[in-house]
Design a protein around this motif. Sequence first.
Motif, PDB file in Angstrom:
ATOM      1  N   CYS A   1       0.826  -1.206   0.000  1.00 27.08           N
ATOM      2  CA  CYS A   1       0.000   0.000   0.000  1.00 27.08           C
ATOM      3  C   CYS A   1       0.863   1.259   0.000  1.00 27.08           C
ATOM      4  O   CYS A   1       0.562   2.224  -0.698  1.00 27.08           O
ATOM      5  CB  CYS A   1      -0.913  -0.014   1.220  1.00 27.08           C
ATOM      6  N   LYS A   2       1.928   1.235   0.818  1.00 25.30           N
ATOM      7  CA  LYS A   2       2.817   2.395   0.892  1.00 25.30           C
ATOM      8  C   LYS A   2       3.487   2.631  -0.458  1.00 25.30           C
ATOM      9  O   LYS A   2       3.651   3.778  -0.894  1.00 25.30           O
ATOM     10  CB  LYS A   2       3.889   2.140   1.966  1.00 25.30           C
ATOM     11  N   LEU A   3       3.864   1.559  -1.115  1.00 23.93           N
ATOM     12  CA  LEU A   3       4.513   1.664  -2.430  1.00 23.93           C
ATOM     13  C   LEU A   3       3.577   2.326  -3.440  1.00 23.93           C
ATOM     14  O   LEU A   3       3.981   3.215  -4.195  1.00 23.93           O
ATOM     15  CB  LEU A   3       4.915   0.267  -2.902  1.00 23.93           C
ATOM     16  N   THR A   7       4.052   6.197  -5.050  1.00 27.26           N
ATOM     17  CA  THR A   7       4.158   6.326  -6.506  1.00 27.26           C
ATOM     18  C   THR A   7       3.054   7.223  -7.053  1.00 27.26           C
ATOM     19  O   THR A   7       3.289   8.036  -7.958  1.00 27.26           O
ATOM     20  CB  THR A   7       4.094   4.937  -7.174  1.00 27.26           C
ATOM     21  N   TYR A   8       1.865   7.081  -6.509  1.00 27.94           N
ATOM     22  CA  TYR A   8       0.757   7.949  -6.928  1.00 27.94           C
ATOM     23  C   TYR A   8       1.068   9.415  -6.615  1.00 27.94           C
ATOM     24  O   TYR A   8       0.869  10.311  -7.451  1.00 27.94           O
ATOM     25  CB  TYR A   8      -0.534   7.531  -6.222  1.00 27.94           C
ATOM     26  N   ARG A   9       1.587   9.667  -5.416  1.00 29.22           N
ATOM     27  CA  ARG A   9       1.932  11.032  -5.018  1.00 29.22           C
ATOM     28  C   ARG A   9       3.022  11.592  -5.932  1.00 29.22           C
ATOM     29  O   ARG A   9       2.979  12.755  -6.331  1.00 29.22           O
ATOM     30  CB  ARG A   9       2.376  11.050  -3.556  1.00 29.22           C
ATOM     31  N   LYS A  60      12.514   6.438  -4.464  1.00 29.36           N
ATOM     32  CA  LYS A  60      12.863   5.060  -4.827  1.00 29.36           C
ATOM     33  C   LYS A  60      11.656   4.182  -5.130  1.00 29.36           C
ATOM     34  O   LYS A  60      11.729   3.283  -5.978  1.00 29.36           O
ATOM     35  CB  LYS A  60      13.684   4.400  -3.712  1.00 29.36           C
ATOM     36  N   ASP A  61      10.529   4.440  -4.483  1.00 31.06           N
ATOM     37  CA  ASP A  61       9.369   3.561  -4.637  1.00 31.06           C
ATOM     38  C   ASP A  61       8.858   3.471  -6.079  1.00 31.06           C
ATOM     39  O   ASP A  61       8.460   2.385  -6.528  1.00 31.06           O
ATOM     40  CB  ASP A  61       8.232   3.998  -3.706  1.00 31.06           C
ATOM     41  N   PRO A  62       8.859   4.567  -6.855  1.00 28.69           N
ATOM     42  CA  PRO A  62       8.440   4.434  -8.260  1.00 28.69           C
ATOM     43  C   PRO A  62       9.325   3.464  -9.048  1.00 28.69           C
ATOM     44  O   PRO A  62       8.822   2.725  -9.903  1.00 28.69           O
ATOM     45  CB  PRO A  62       8.579   5.860  -8.800  1.00 28.69           C
ATOM     46  N   TYR A  63      10.627   3.463  -8.754  1.00 28.33           N
ATOM     47  CA  TYR A  63      11.527   2.540  -9.448  1.00 28.33           C
ATOM     48  C   TYR A  63      11.291   1.091  -9.001  1.00 28.33           C
ATOM     49  O   TYR A  63      11.402   0.159  -9.801  1.00 28.33           O
ATOM     50  CB  TYR A  63      12.978   2.929  -9.195  1.00 28.33           C
ATOM     51  N   ILE A  64      10.950   0.919  -7.737  1.00 28.41           N
ATOM     52  CA  ILE A  64      10.639  -0.429  -7.237  1.00 28.41           C
ATOM     53  C   ILE A  64       9.377  -0.956  -7.920  1.00 28.41           C
ATOM     54  O   ILE A  64       9.315  -2.113  -8.365  1.00 28.41           O
ATOM     55  CB  ILE A  64      10.458  -0.415  -5.700  1.00 28.41           C
ATOM     56  N   SER A  82       7.021  10.320 -14.798  1.00 26.91           N
ATOM     57  CA  SER A  82       6.760  11.174 -13.644  1.00 26.91           C
ATOM     58  C   SER A  82       8.014  11.366 -12.813  1.00 26.91           C
ATOM     59  O   SER A  82       8.334  12.488 -12.386  1.00 26.91           O
ATOM     60  CB  SER A  82       5.651  10.572 -12.779  1.00 26.91           C
ATOM     61  N   ARG A  83       8.730  10.287 -12.614  1.00 29.26           N
ATOM     62  CA  ARG A  83       9.971  10.380 -11.830  1.00 29.26           C
ATOM     63  C   ARG A  83      10.991  11.257 -12.537  1.00 29.26           C
ATOM     64  O   ARG A  83      11.680  12.082 -11.917  1.00 29.26           O
ATOM     65  CB  ARG A  83      10.539   8.959 -11.618  1.00 29.26           C
TER      66      ARG A  83
END
Length: 234
Positions: A1-3, A7-9, A60-64, A82-83
Amino acid sequence: CKLLDNTYRDTIFAYSNQMAKLSEKLNLNLHDLIEKVNFNYSRNFIPRPSPGVGGPCLTKDPYILDDVFKKNNLKSEIILNSRKINESMVLNIYNRCRHYFLKIGKDIKKTKIFIIGIAFKGTPPTGDTRFSTSLDLVNLLKTKKVKNIFAYDYDVSRSDLKQLNLNFLTIEAGFKNSDCVIIMNEHKAYKKLNINKLIMTMKKNSLLFDSWGIFRKNTNIKKKKDIKYIGIGF
């Protein structure tokens, strides 16, 4: 959920930052436009543009998540684009500052630049500098041979700034005889600065780059002909 949340943010911040670049080209103030769009409309809150998205999670989460897509033979163009948009904002700041100094016949390499806000965010307040876009900006300035770079942060100690190879100055000393002051996060303490008094101590034909538009409603700054006031999205 955090990931997924991070990424959405990152994606919605990228939308705002991309719109900021368009607003700068069209000589519009995106902060004012967003304020009007968000007024009494809680269903779709648009964030303000920023110097990018820093910190140990959103960077980092978008890349994960992108790696998860790849492992399942799916593309994630929105996530990666986006990143990249958020990561490009530091270069955008440098280019706009450099363009201003070129226009008035100054070499940015010989200017005194004072950066306020080294922590990766100002709200809520933190002294965390991990993956801070402010540090990305400092590193970029150094690669461009800018030598007179000074820094201040309300929640990052002088000793911690020294460990980051940053030259500490107080707010007053930083503004004094500076060619360029860049406010990089939106800490509430910076909103209380006596900005009208501080800019009087800057050099003539200097630049105040207010990334978050903290002082955009201050008419006194806009009236000063020897101080250029700009920020992300305006």
